[in-house]
Scaffold this motif. Structure first.
Motif, PDB file in Angstrom:
ATOM      1  N   ILE A 291       3.506   6.040  12.164  1.00 20.51           N
ATOM      2  CA  ILE A 291       3.847   6.339  10.767  1.00 20.51           C
ATOM      3  C   ILE A 291       4.561   7.678  10.663  1.00 20.51           C
ATOM      4  CG2 ILE A 291       2.864   6.786   8.480  1.00 20.51           C
ATOM      5  CD1 ILE A 291       0.613   4.852   9.200  1.00 20.51           C
ATOM      6  N   SER A 292       4.125   8.663  11.464  1.00 19.85           N
ATOM      7  CA  SER A 292       4.687  10.012  11.383  1.00 19.85           C
ATOM      8  C   SER A 292       6.074  10.056  12.019  1.00 19.85           C
ATOM      9  CB  SER A 292       3.757  11.011  12.070  1.00 19.85           C
ATOM     10  OG  SER A 292       4.319  12.298  12.068  1.00 19.85           O
ATOM     11  N   ASP A 293       6.893  11.004  11.551  1.00 18.06           N
ATOM     12  CA  ASP A 293       8.229  11.202  12.112  1.00 18.06           C
ATOM     13  C   ASP A 293       8.204  12.085  13.353  1.00 18.06           C
ATOM     14  OD1 ASP A 293       9.425   9.675  10.130  1.00 18.06           O
ATOM     15  OD2 ASP A 293       9.509  11.376   8.745  1.00 18.06           O
ATOM     16  N   LYS A 294       7.052  12.651  13.668  1.00 15.46           N
ATOM     17  CA  LYS A 294       6.908  13.494  14.852  1.00 15.46           C
ATOM     18  C   LYS A 294       5.585  13.179  15.524  1.00 15.46           C
ATOM     19  CE  LYS A 294       4.736  17.368  12.409  1.00 15.46           C
ATOM     20  NZ  LYS A 294       4.756  18.828  12.158  1.00 15.46           N
ATOM     21  N   LYS A 328     -14.277   5.658  -5.405  1.00 20.34           N
ATOM     22  CA  LYS A 328     -14.214   6.351  -4.127  1.00 20.34           C
ATOM     23  C   LYS A 328     -13.654   5.469  -3.016  1.00 20.34           C
ATOM     24  CE  LYS A 328     -17.519  10.035  -4.871  1.00 20.34           C
ATOM     25  NZ  LYS A 328     -18.555  10.862  -4.257  1.00 20.34           N
ATOM     26  N   ARG A 329     -12.698   4.654  -3.334  1.00 22.92           N
ATOM     27  CA  ARG A 329     -12.000   3.842  -2.346  1.00 22.92           C
ATOM     28  C   ARG A 329     -10.555   3.674  -2.795  1.00 22.92           C
ATOM     29  NH1 ARG A 329     -14.113  -1.439   0.856  1.00 22.92           N
ATOM     30  NH2 ARG A 329     -12.219  -1.847   2.053  1.00 22.92           N
ATOM     31  N   MET A 330      -9.636   3.798  -1.848  1.00 33.57           N
ATOM     32  CA  MET A 330      -8.214   3.701  -2.176  1.00 33.57           C
ATOM     33  C   MET A 330      -7.494   2.989  -1.041  1.00 33.57           C
ATOM     34  SD  MET A 330      -5.511   6.755  -2.962  1.00 33.57           S
ATOM     35  CE  MET A 330      -3.859   6.382  -3.562  1.00 33.57           C
ATOM     36  N   SER A 331      -6.508   2.184  -1.396  1.00 34.08           N
ATOM     37  CA  SER A 331      -5.719   1.443  -0.410  1.00 34.08           C
ATOM     38  C   SER A 331      -4.245   1.597  -0.733  1.00 34.08           C
ATOM     39  CB  SER A 331      -6.095  -0.047  -0.423  1.00 34.08           C
ATOM     40  OG  SER A 331      -7.453  -0.231  -0.100  1.00 34.08           O
ATOM     41  N   ILE A 332      -3.434   1.784   0.312  1.00 38.53           N
ATOM     42  CA  ILE A 332      -1.988   1.836   0.167  1.00 38.53           C
ATOM     43  C   ILE A 332      -1.360   1.022   1.286  1.00 38.53           C
ATOM     44  CG2 ILE A 332      -1.982   4.101  -0.959  1.00 38.53           C
ATOM     45  CD1 ILE A 332      -1.144   5.324   1.696  1.00 38.53           C
ATOM     46  N   VAL A 333      -0.107   0.629   1.113  1.00 37.49           N
ATOM     47  CA  VAL A 333       0.650  -0.106   2.122  1.00 37.49           C
ATOM     48  C   VAL A 333       1.871   0.719   2.494  1.00 37.49           C
ATOM     49  CG1 VAL A 333       1.922  -2.210   2.646  1.00 37.49           C
ATOM     50  CG2 VAL A 333      -0.160  -2.338   1.255  1.00 37.49           C
ATOM     51  N   ILE A 334       2.093   0.871   3.805  1.00 36.19           N
ATOM     52  CA  ILE A 334       3.206   1.676   4.309  1.00 36.19           C
ATOM     53  C   ILE A 334       4.087   0.798   5.181  1.00 36.19           C
ATOM     54  CG2 ILE A 334       3.859   3.672   5.721  1.00 36.19           C
ATOM     55  CD1 ILE A 334       1.177   4.933   5.006  1.00 36.19           C
ATOM     56  N   ASP A 335       5.393   0.789   4.875  1.00 34.59           N
ATOM     57  CA  ASP A 335       6.383   0.058   5.665  1.00 34.59           C
ATOM     58  C   ASP A 335       7.215   1.087   6.413  1.00 34.59           C
ATOM     59  OD1 ASP A 335       8.202  -1.602   6.786  1.00 34.59           O
ATOM     60  OD2 ASP A 335       8.739  -2.665   4.942  1.00 34.59           O
ATOM     61  N   LYS A 336       6.979   1.205   7.727  1.00 35.30           N
ATOM     62  CA  LYS A 336       7.630   2.269   8.483  1.00 35.30           C
ATOM     63  C   LYS A 336       7.939   1.787   9.894  1.00 35.30           C
ATOM     64  CE  LYS A 336       8.903   6.676   8.692  1.00 35.30           C
ATOM     65  NZ  LYS A 336       7.913   7.738   8.703  1.00 35.30           N
ATOM     66  N   ASN A 337       9.150   2.088  10.358  1.00 42.57           N
ATOM     67  CA  ASN A 337       9.569   1.791  11.731  1.00 42.57           C
ATOM     68  C   ASN A 337       9.396   0.314  12.100  1.00 42.57           C
ATOM     69  OD1 ASN A 337      10.219   4.518  12.197  1.00 42.57           O
ATOM     70  ND2 ASN A 337       8.092   4.989  12.739  1.00 42.57           N
ATOM     71  N   GLY A 338       9.733  -0.540  11.150  1.00 45.03           N
ATOM     72  CA  GLY A 338       9.679  -1.971  11.416  1.00 45.03           C
ATOM     73  C   GLY A 338       8.294  -2.554  11.397  1.00 45.03           C
ATOM     74  N   ARG A 339       7.313  -1.797  10.982  1.00 42.78           N
ATOM     75  CA  ARG A 339       5.929  -2.288  10.922  1.00 42.78           C
ATOM     76  C   ARG A 339       5.363  -2.062   9.534  1.00 42.78           C
ATOM     77  NH1 ARG A 339       3.052  -3.308  15.656  1.00 42.78           N
ATOM     78  NH2 ARG A 339       4.237  -3.016  17.567  1.00 42.78           N
TER      79      ARG A 339
END
Length: 593
Positions: A291-294, A328-339
């Motif tokens: 997920i990170s760029d570095k 006290k619960r949270m969900s997110i979706v990340i689209d990064k680097n083809g995944r």
């Protein structure tokens, strides 16, 4: 060095015993000295009282006389005196008037400086112990008394001889009694401190072993004496054993949890309320770096990833107490680097929190493939149905069609119906393998015989296309599996080679290797092969290298997909490659059991 020093240090019980014994002996010695002195003073006082009584009787004798008659006095003293008793009569100025031992008074010097005389004049009576006589020499016990009515000082004395020393000496029986009682008390106290020391020593050994995490002796509990401290020590050991057992159980559960987290298919990270790492598995680190760029040098750096900023803000809101317990619960979706990653954050009661990262790319891809599969099935079903419908509609709407034309349309409709039946059959096989793999029956299947039967079944097609097929499977090669699915593997590969490899080629089937678990197979042909860009997609459903040619030949587009699923269901793997000399080769494995 520490061990050497500790060996010279007295134990607690010895220190207690010695300190109490020293205090007791000091007390006993002081008591005996005091009692000895008191008894000695009592005997001296008793002797002084006896001498004063004699002085009183002599004074009574003198008080009845108007003048001092030394002859009568001497007679009275000799008649009423004690053995070795010395009697001296002294006036108020210290002049000696009479002495029963030395008859000449002029021989004596003035007695006012005598200790007992001074006390008698000032206090009425006095005595002196073990005083040297200046006139006669030798030591005497003197007792003097002043009588104002006669103005005489009467002094009686006894020589300080061995008999008098013994008389004044204190009785030693109480000293021996005190010593015996002291020795008995010392012995009793030693026994008490010894038992106390045993309990403390055993408890100390237990504490050292517990501190070093060494095993506790099973018989240690019975080594304590039967007293209150022993009972307390036994209870402490029982509590420790229960805690130790609970610790071992917790350690086992912790190892199970850590093992589960490490092999889990989701990335898990648990952090303190200060965002410090508690437990992180490998997948969490890998996903965070994706997920990170570095590249992240530490796990805590994930909170600086821009894509995870909503999670960071959510944790900050919890610290500010601006969110409720239900939130006290949270969900997110990340689209990064083809995944595609699904990130969940859960905050616990102590404000520590867990972040889980799931790679849902495959699930999304499966959803896409299912959607695409539905579309492909609809498309594949539509083609033969439309053809059949078109041919039949032509026949129905044109009653005057020639018989030859009608027969041609009916033959084409029959071919399309066969293609539709094969398509439905293949879809049914794939669905059965995916939805109920555990319900497929298994048996011992002879692959050598099966492959030979398949070649016999397609003999006419092989002869028509001038194809040479060679079965090099060893005699009696058997595996435990489903006969129908194993048949579909070899039959579909054979049909695929006959349909697409070309004419005048050769097909070879062999088992080139085996180990304890697997057989390794090669199914190859010398045909036209496949372009490299198509190799990785050959096993996709409804995928065709040449769509027009495939449909013309009547393929369903599911044959190789069935082959792959059947191989996987039998514990193997399969892939395709082009032979250097030309043609296509399938390499696959099948589990023996």
């Amino acid at each position: 060095m520490t061990l050497e020093l500790s060996s010279h240090v007295l134990s607690f019980s010895k220190k207690l015993f010695l300190s109490v014994i020293v205090l007791f002996l000091v007390f006993a010695i002081c008591f005996m000295a005091f009692q000895y002195r008191r008894e000695k003073e009592y005997k001296i006082e008793l002797l002084n009282t006896q001498l004063q009584n004699y002085n009183d009787r002599l004074n009574d004798f003198l008080r009845g006389k108007d003048t001092l008659n030394l002859r009568l006095l001497d007679k009275y003293v000799h008649e009423h005196t004690l053995d070795e008793l010395r009697v001296t009569l002294i006036d108020k100025e210290g002049k000696v008037l009479y002495d029963n031992i030395e008859q000449n008074p002029l021989y004596f010097s003035n007695h006012l400086n005598r200790e007992e005389i001074k006390e008698a004049i000032s206090q009425g009576s006095g005595y002196s112990i073990n005083r040297q006589s200046e006139s006669l020499g030798g030591e005497f016990f003197y007792s003097a008394q002043y009588y104002p009515n006669t103005n005489y000082i009467i002094r009686s004395a006894l020589p300080y001889s061995v008999s008098l020393v013994r008389h004044l000496k204190a009785d030693s029986h109480f000293v021996w009694f005190t010593l015996i009682v002291s020795l008995v008390l010392i012995f009793i106290f030693y026994r008490f401190t010894h038992k106390l020391g045993m309990s403390i020593t055993q408890l100390q050994q237990f504490a050292l072993k517990a501190d070093r995490n060494e095993p506790i002796d099973t018989d240690l509990q019975g080594a304590f004496p039967k007293n209150e401290l022993g009972e307390i020590s036994q209870h402490i050991i029982q509590i420790y054993r229960r805690l130790h057992q609970a610790k071992e159980d917790l350690y086992i559960e912790r190892e199970k949890l850590i093992t589960h987290l490490q092999i889990s298919r989701e990335g898990l990270g648990v952090f303190t309320h200060k965002k410090q790492e508690i437990l992180v598995n490998n997948l969490f680190t890998q996903y965070a770096n994706l997920i990170s760029d570095k590249n992240l040098s530490s796990t805590e750096e994930i909170f600086s990833i821009p894509e995870l900023q909503p999670i960071t803000d959510f944790i900050a809101k919890n610290k500010e107490r601006t969110i409720s317990k239900e939130e006290k619960r949270m969900s997110i979706v990340i689209d990064k680097n083809g995944r595609i990653f699904s990130v969940d954050c859960i905050i616990f009661q102590d404000d520590s929190f867990e972040i889980s990262i799931n790679d849902v790319t495959q699930e999304e891809e499966q959803a896409r493939l299912k959607k695409q599969l539905t579309q492909n099935i609809a498309h594949e079903l539509k083609t033969p149905v439309s053809s059949i419908q078109g041919y039949l509609e032509t026949i129905v709407n044109n009653p005057g069609l020639p018989r030859e034309k009608i027969n041609t349309f009916l033959e084409r409709s029959y071919a399309q119906s066969n293609r539709l039946a094969h398509l439905l059959r293949d879809i049914s096989v794939l669905t059965r393998m995916e939805e109920a793999p555990n319900m497929i029956e298994t048996e011992q299947v002879n692959l050598t015989v099966m492959m030979q039967n398949i070649l016999n079944e397609v003999a006419l097609e092989l002869e028509e296309k001038q194809i040479t097929a060679s079965n090099f499977l060893p005699h009696g090669l058997t595996v435990s599996g489903n006969a129908s699915l194993l048949y579909s593997i070899f039959r579909n590969l054979t049909d695929n080679a006959i349909a697409y490899a070309g004419t005048g080629i050769s097909i070879t089937v062999r088992c080139f290797r085996e180990d304890e678990r697997f057989y390794y197979f090669s199914f190859s042909d010398t045909g036209i092969g496949v372009a490299p860009e198509h190799l990785s997609r050959l096993f996709e459903r409804f995928y065709r290298v040449d769509k027009g040619r495939s449909r013309k030949l009547g393929g369903t587009g599911l044959g190789l997909a069935i082959v792959k699923n059947a191989v996987i269901l039998h514990g193997g793997t399969i892939f395709a490659k082009n032979n250097p000399g030309g043609g296509l080769e399938f390499i696959f494995t099948l589990c023996k059991e």
